[in-house]
Design a protein around this motif. Structure first.
Motif, PDB file in Angstrom:
ATOM      1  N   MET A  75       0.851  -1.179  -0.088  1.00  0.00           N
ATOM      2  CA  MET A  75       0.088  -0.130   0.008  1.00  0.00           C
ATOM      3  C   MET A  75       0.817   1.263   0.213  1.00  0.00           C
ATOM      4  SD  MET A  75      -2.792  -1.621   0.303  1.00  0.00           S
ATOM      5  CE  MET A  75      -4.109  -1.795   0.955  1.00  0.00           C
ATOM      6  N   ASN A  76       2.123   1.246  -0.604  1.00  0.00           N
ATOM      7  CA  ASN A  76       3.197   1.980  -0.404  1.00  0.00           C
ATOM      8  C   ASN A  76       3.917   2.143  -1.546  1.00  0.00           C
ATOM      9  OD1 ASN A  76       5.629   3.839  -0.193  1.00  0.00           O
ATOM     10  ND2 ASN A  76       4.777   3.817   2.342  1.00  0.00           N
ATOM     11  N   VAL A  77       4.394   3.634  -2.097  1.00  0.00           N
ATOM     12  CA  VAL A  77       5.089   3.568  -3.602  1.00  0.00           C
ATOM     13  C   VAL A  77       6.184   3.318  -3.161  1.00  0.00           C
ATOM     14  CG1 VAL A  77       3.835   6.293  -4.235  1.00  0.00           C
ATOM     15  CG2 VAL A  77       6.284   5.668  -2.680  1.00  0.00           C
ATOM     16  N   ASN A  78       6.984   2.985  -2.041  1.00  0.00           N
ATOM     17  CA  ASN A  78       8.131   2.714  -1.769  1.00  0.00           C
ATOM     18  C   ASN A  78       8.444   0.654  -1.468  1.00  0.00           C
ATOM     19  OD1 ASN A  78       9.638   4.600  -1.242  1.00  0.00           O
ATOM     20  ND2 ASN A  78       8.554   5.338   0.033  1.00  0.00           N
ATOM     21  N   LYS A  79       8.265  -0.026  -2.359  1.00  0.00           N
ATOM     22  CA  LYS A  79       8.445  -1.918  -2.922  1.00  0.00           C
ATOM     23  C   LYS A  79       9.542  -2.739  -2.227  1.00  0.00           C
ATOM     24  CE  LYS A  79       3.668  -0.315  -5.086  1.00  0.00           C
ATOM     25  NZ  LYS A  79       3.383  -0.003  -3.947  1.00  0.00           N
ATOM     26  N   GLN A  80       9.245  -3.574  -1.964  1.00  0.00           N
ATOM     27  CA  GLN A  80      10.293  -4.724  -2.184  1.00  0.00           C
ATOM     28  C   GLN A  80      10.049  -5.995  -3.202  1.00  0.00           C
ATOM     29  OE1 GLN A  80      13.148  -7.447   0.538  1.00  0.00           O
ATOM     30  NE2 GLN A  80      14.594  -5.851  -0.660  1.00  0.00           N
ATOM     31  N   LEU A  81      10.180  -6.251  -4.176  1.00  0.00           N
ATOM     32  CA  LEU A  81       9.219  -8.042  -4.579  1.00  0.00           C
ATOM     33  C   LEU A  81      10.350  -8.750  -4.521  1.00  0.00           C
ATOM     34  CD1 LEU A  81       8.158  -5.440  -8.307  1.00  0.00           C
ATOM     35  CD2 LEU A  81       6.763  -6.331  -5.321  1.00  0.00           C
ATOM     36  N   ARG A  82      10.501  -9.786  -4.780  1.00  0.00           N
ATOM     37  CA  ARG A  82      11.193 -11.309  -5.005  1.00  0.00           C
ATOM     38  C   ARG A  82      10.568 -11.296  -6.201  1.00  0.00           C
ATOM     39  NH1 ARG A  82      14.259 -12.814  -1.140  1.00  0.00           N
ATOM     40  NH2 ARG A  82      13.393 -15.355  -1.442  1.00  0.00           N
ATOM     41  N   ILE A  83      11.233 -11.714  -7.008  1.00  0.00           N
ATOM     42  CA  ILE A  83      10.600 -12.166  -8.355  1.00  0.00           C
ATOM     43  C   ILE A  83      11.528 -13.694  -8.342  1.00  0.00           C
ATOM     44  CG2 ILE A  83      11.017 -11.570 -10.890  1.00  0.00           C
ATOM     45  CD1 ILE A  83      10.873  -8.947 -10.418  1.00  0.00           C
ATOM     46  N   LYS A  84      11.216 -15.286  -8.236  1.00  0.00           N
ATOM     47  CA  LYS A  84      11.897 -16.161  -8.393  1.00  0.00           C
ATOM     48  C   LYS A  84      11.718 -16.561  -9.640  1.00  0.00           C
ATOM     49  CE  LYS A  84      10.707 -20.693  -6.922  1.00  0.00           C
ATOM     50  NZ  LYS A  84      10.402 -21.982  -6.608  1.00  0.00           N
ATOM     51  N   ALA A  85      13.300 -16.552  -9.732  1.00  0.00           N
ATOM     52  CA  ALA A  85      13.292 -17.699 -11.672  1.00  0.00           C
ATOM     53  C   ALA A  85      13.048 -16.818 -12.722  1.00  0.00           C
ATOM     54  CB  ALA A  85      13.744 -18.628 -11.758  1.00  0.00           C
ATOM     55  N   PRO A  86      12.911 -15.253 -12.594  1.00  0.00           N
ATOM     56  CA  PRO A  86      13.391 -14.127 -14.373  1.00  0.00           C
ATOM     57  C   PRO A  86      13.843 -15.315 -15.550  1.00  0.00           C
ATOM     58  CG  PRO A  86      14.676 -13.450 -12.888  1.00  0.00           C
ATOM     59  CD  PRO A  86      14.512 -14.447 -12.115  1.00  0.00           C
ATOM     60  N   LYS A  87      13.151 -15.225 -16.637  1.00  0.00           N
ATOM     61  CA  LYS A  87      14.096 -15.660 -17.933  1.00  0.00           C
ATOM     62  C   LYS A  87      14.122 -14.359 -18.656  1.00  0.00           C
ATOM     63  CE  LYS A  87       9.983 -19.520 -17.367  1.00  0.00           C
ATOM     64  NZ  LYS A  87      10.093 -19.538 -16.039  1.00  0.00           N
ATOM     65  N   ARG A  88      13.653 -13.435 -18.501  1.00  0.00           N
ATOM     66  CA  ARG A  88      13.916 -12.312 -18.940  1.00  0.00           C
ATOM     67  C   ARG A  88      13.925 -11.196 -17.640  1.00  0.00           C
ATOM     68  NH1 ARG A  88      10.111  -9.787 -23.676  1.00  0.00           N
ATOM     69  NH2 ARG A  88       9.142  -9.913 -21.886  1.00  0.00           N
ATOM     70  N   LEU A  89      15.153 -10.016 -18.216  1.00  0.00           N
ATOM     71  CA  LEU A  89      15.416  -9.010 -17.621  1.00  0.00           C
ATOM     72  C   LEU A  89      15.614  -8.260 -18.614  1.00  0.00           C
ATOM     73  CD1 LEU A  89      18.709 -10.352 -15.834  1.00  0.00           C
ATOM     74  CD2 LEU A  89      16.668 -10.320 -14.060  1.00  0.00           C
ATOM     75  N   PRO A  90      14.956  -7.339 -17.821  1.00  0.00           N
ATOM     76  CA  PRO A  90      14.965  -5.350 -18.516  1.00  0.00           C
ATOM     77  C   PRO A  90      16.778  -5.379 -18.874  1.00  0.00           C
ATOM     78  CG  PRO A  90      14.134  -5.163 -16.445  1.00  0.00           C
ATOM     79  CD  PRO A  90      14.421  -6.565 -16.681  1.00  0.00           C
ATOM     80  N   SER A  91      16.244  -4.863 -19.506  1.00  0.00           N
ATOM     81  CA  SER A  91      18.066  -3.750 -20.336  1.00  0.00           C
ATOM     82  C   SER A  91      18.834  -2.607 -19.400  1.00  0.00           C
ATOM     83  CB  SER A  91      17.899  -3.073 -21.493  1.00  0.00           C
ATOM     84  OG  SER A  91      16.803  -1.421 -20.827  1.00  0.00           O
ATOM     85  N   VAL A  92      17.770  -2.614 -18.393  1.00  0.00           N
ATOM     86  CA  VAL A  92      18.246  -1.692 -16.636  1.00  0.00           C
ATOM     87  C   VAL A  92      18.862  -3.020 -16.201  1.00  0.00           C
ATOM     88  CG1 VAL A  92      16.152  -1.485 -15.267  1.00  0.00           C
ATOM     89  CG2 VAL A  92      17.978   0.229 -15.215  1.00  0.00           C
ATOM     90  N   ILE A  93      18.798  -3.915 -15.757  1.00  0.00           N
ATOM     91  CA  ILE A  93      19.159  -4.786 -15.045  1.00  0.00           C
ATOM     92  C   ILE A  93      20.168  -5.448 -16.113  1.00  0.00           C
ATOM     93  CG2 ILE A  93      19.646  -7.075 -13.392  1.00  0.00           C
ATOM     94  CD1 ILE A  93      16.140  -5.533 -13.029  1.00  0.00           C
ATOM     95  N   GLY A  94      20.002  -5.968 -17.612  1.00  0.00           N
ATOM     96  CA  GLY A  94      21.074  -6.523 -18.355  1.00  0.00           C
ATOM     97  C   GLY A  94      21.349  -8.700 -18.180  1.00  0.00           C
ATOM     98  N   GLN A  95      20.873  -8.565 -19.334  1.00  0.00           N
ATOM     99  CA  GLN A  95      20.839 -10.370 -19.141  1.00  0.00           C
ATOM    100  C   GLN A  95      21.961 -10.730 -18.293  1.00  0.00           C
ATOM    101  OE1 GLN A  95      18.087 -11.979 -20.639  1.00  0.00           O
ATOM    102  NE2 GLN A  95      16.963  -9.932 -21.050  1.00  0.00           N
TER     103      GLN A  95
END
Length: 100
Positions: A75-95
């Motif tokens: 319920m807040n703009v500040n968040k922490q997310l856990r993403i299990k085994a992503p298959k693709r990453l956005p360019s800001v993170i990098g493959q």
């Protein structure tokens, strides 16, 4: 030393997010400090924007919605997310970060 906006715990990506609800489009932006800016079109009412963000990110990271956990900030703009085994990453993170 600059604090990163993400880190890995095994094959799980832990992502610190600065969310922007009510945006013109769903988008992954640039890092701002130790958070990644993510905009969503949903209104910030009763966690709907966070739920929308999770669905949007599930597509972006090619995982199921159940593979994304909101650690804090539902319920807040500040968040922490856990993403299990992503298959693709956005360019800001990098493959290259997919190589565990």
């Amino acid at each position: 030393m600059k604090k990163p906006f993400y880190f890995w715990e095994g094959d799980t990506l832990v992502l610190n997010v600065l969310g922007t609800p009510n945006a013109k489009k769903d988008a992954i932006g640039k890092p701002k400090g130790h958070q990644l800016c993510i905009s969503v079109t949903a209104v910030p009412r009763a966690g709907r924007a966070t739920d929308h963000m999770v669905r949007f990110l599930a597509e972006e990271f090619e995982v199921s919605v159940s593979d994304i956990e909101v650690v804090f900030g539902r319920m807040n703009v500040n968040k922490q997310l856990r993403i299990k085994a992503p298959k693709r990453l956005p360019s800001v993170i990098g493959q290259q970060d997919l190589l565990f």
